[in-house]
Design a protein around this motif. Structure first.
Motif, mmCIF file in Angstrom:
data_model
loop_
_atom_site.group_PDB
_atom_site.id
_atom_site.type_symbol
_atom_site.label_atom_id
_atom_site.label_comp_id
_atom_site.label_asym_id
_atom_site.label_seq_id
_atom_site.Cartn_x
_atom_site.Cartn_y
_atom_site.Cartn_z
ATOM 1 N N LEU A 99 0.832 -1.204 0.000
ATOM 2 C CA LEU A 99 0.000 0.000 0.000
ATOM 3 C C LEU A 99 0.862 1.248 0.000
ATOM 4 N N LEU A 147 2.132 1.787 -3.494
ATOM 5 C CA LEU A 147 1.071 2.260 -4.380
ATOM 6 C C LEU A 147 0.813 3.746 -4.177
ATOM 7 N N LEU A 148 0.789 4.179 -2.923
ATOM 8 C CA LEU A 148 0.593 5.602 -2.637
ATOM 9 C C LEU A 148 1.795 6.424 -3.079
ATOM 10 N N ARG A 205 1.709 7.280 -6.613
ATOM 11 C CA ARG A 205 0.758 8.326 -6.965
ATOM 12 C C ARG A 205 1.287 9.732 -6.682
ATOM 13 N N ALA A 243 -0.365 5.148 4.587
ATOM 14 C CA ALA A 243 -0.678 3.722 4.546
ATOM 15 C C ALA A 243 -0.970 3.187 5.936
ATOM 16 N N ALA A 268 -9.089 0.201 2.279
ATOM 17 C CA ALA A 268 -7.980 0.947 1.697
ATOM 18 C C ALA A 268 -7.371 0.199 0.518
ATOM 19 N N HIS A 269 -7.121 -1.093 0.693
ATOM 20 C CA HIS A 269 -6.531 -1.879 -0.395
ATOM 21 C C HIS A 269 -7.509 -2.047 -1.550
ATOM 22 N N ARG A 279 -9.776 0.055 -2.564
ATOM 23 C CA ARG A 279 -9.866 1.296 -3.328
ATOM 24 C C ARG A 279 -8.567 1.611 -4.065
ATOM 25 N N VAL A 280 -7.438 1.522 -3.356
ATOM 26 C CA VAL A 280 -6.159 1.946 -3.927
ATOM 27 C C VAL A 280 -5.580 0.888 -4.856
ATOM 28 N N GLU A 281 -5.625 -0.376 -4.438
ATOM 29 C CA GLU A 281 -4.989 -1.443 -5.212
ATOM 30 C C GLU A 281 -5.907 -2.029 -6.278
#
Length: 247
Positions: A115, A118-119, A122, A133, A144-145, A147-149
C-alpha cells in the motif's frame, strides 16, 4: 492587498462540488450504460423489425404481432444478458476482495508495504506515503486496499438486479415508440411517422447519454442516427423484396 479575482473564485469550492467523485461517477455511468444500451436496442431493433414487416405488408395485426413479439423477446434478452454480465463482474469483485482479505490476514507487513508503494507511485514522498498507509490500514485495511490497489468500492459493488431491471425497462420504453408509431397512424403515414419518430428518439438518447457522461454529444448522436437509419433501410428493403416475391 490584492483582491482575489473572479477567475480564482470560479475554480474554488463551487467547481469542486460540481465535479462527480469517482464512486458516484462510476455508479452513474453503470446505470447510464445499461439504460442507454437498453433504450437504443429497443428503438433500433423494434423499428427494424416493424419497418421490415411494413415493407412486406400493411396489415395492422401483423405489424402489432411482430412488434409485440420483438418487444417481449428483446426486453427479456436484454435483462438476462445484463444480469449475467453484471453478476460475473460482481463475482470477480467479491473474489478479489476475499483474496485481499486473506493476504491482509496472512501477510500484514507485506500488504502495508504494498500500500505504501502504491501511494508513493501516486506522487507522495516515501515518508508521507508510509504514514498515510499506516493510517488507512488502522482505519480499514480492506477498504484501503480495495480502493487503492483494486479500484473497487466495497460499499458500492455492482448490483446485477438493478442493471437487469434498468435494461428491461429501458428496452421496453424504447421499443414502445416504433411499435406505436407503426400501428396507430393511417396506413399511408405509418412508415414516415415511424422513421421520423425513431430518428428523433435516437437523437435524444444520443444527446442525453453524452451529456450525462460529460462527453460531446455530436458523435453519439451521429452514431445513433446512422445506425438506426441503416437498420431500418436494410430491413425495409428485405421486407419489400420478400413481399414482392409473395413470401
Amino acid at each position: 492587498m490584492t483582491e482575489p479575482t473572479n477567475g480564482s473564485n470560479d475554480e474554488g469550492p463551487d467547481k469542486a462540488h460540481d465535479e462527480a467523485h469517482g464512486g458516484a461517477l462510476g455508479s452513474r455511468l453503470n446505470w447510464l450504460r445499461a439504460a442507454v444500451l437498453g433504450a437504443n436496442d429497443g428503438i433500433v431493433s423494434t423499428a427494424g423489425l416493424v419497418v421490415g414487416v411494413a415493407g412486406a405488408t400493411d396489415d395492422r395485426a401483423a405489424l402489432l404481432t411482430a412488434g409485440l413479439a420483438g418487444l417481449l423477446a428483446g426486453s427479456m434478452s436484454m435483462a438476462a444478458g445484463e444480469y449475467v454480465s453484471v453478476s460475473t463482474q460482481r463475482d470477480s469483485e467479491m473474489a478479489a476482495l476475499a483474496y485481499e482479505k486473506r493476504e491482509l490476514r496472512d501477510q500484514p507487513e507485506a500488504e502495508l508495504e504494498e500500500l505504501t508503494e502504491l501511494l508513493e507511485g501516486r506522487g507522495l514522498t516515501r515518508e508521507v506515503a508510509r504514514e498515510a498507509a499506516v493510517q488507512l490500514t488502522e482505519r480499514d485495511a480492506l477498504n484501503a486496499h480495495a480502493r487503492v490497489e483494486l479500484g473497487i468500492d466495497p460499499d458500492e459493488l455492482t448490483n446485477p438486479w438493478h442493471a437487469a431491471w434498468a435494461s428491461f425497462l429501458a428496452f421496453t420504453v424504447g421499443a414502445l415508440l416504433p411499435l406505436l408509431a407503426i400501428v396507430l397512424p393511417p396506413a399511408g403515414w405509418r412508415l414516415l411517422v415511424t422513421v421520423v419518430s425513431v430518428l428523433a428518439a435516437l437523437v435524444l438518447t444520443g444527446w442525453s447519454s453524452a451529456r450525462t457522461g460529460g462527453a460531446e454529444p455530436g458523435r453519439a448522436v451521429l452514431r445513433n442516427v446512422v445506425g438506426g437509419a441503416l437498420a431500418m433501410g436494410v430491413t425495409y428493403a428485405v421486407g419489400t423484396l420478400l413481399g414482392a416475391a409473395g413470401v
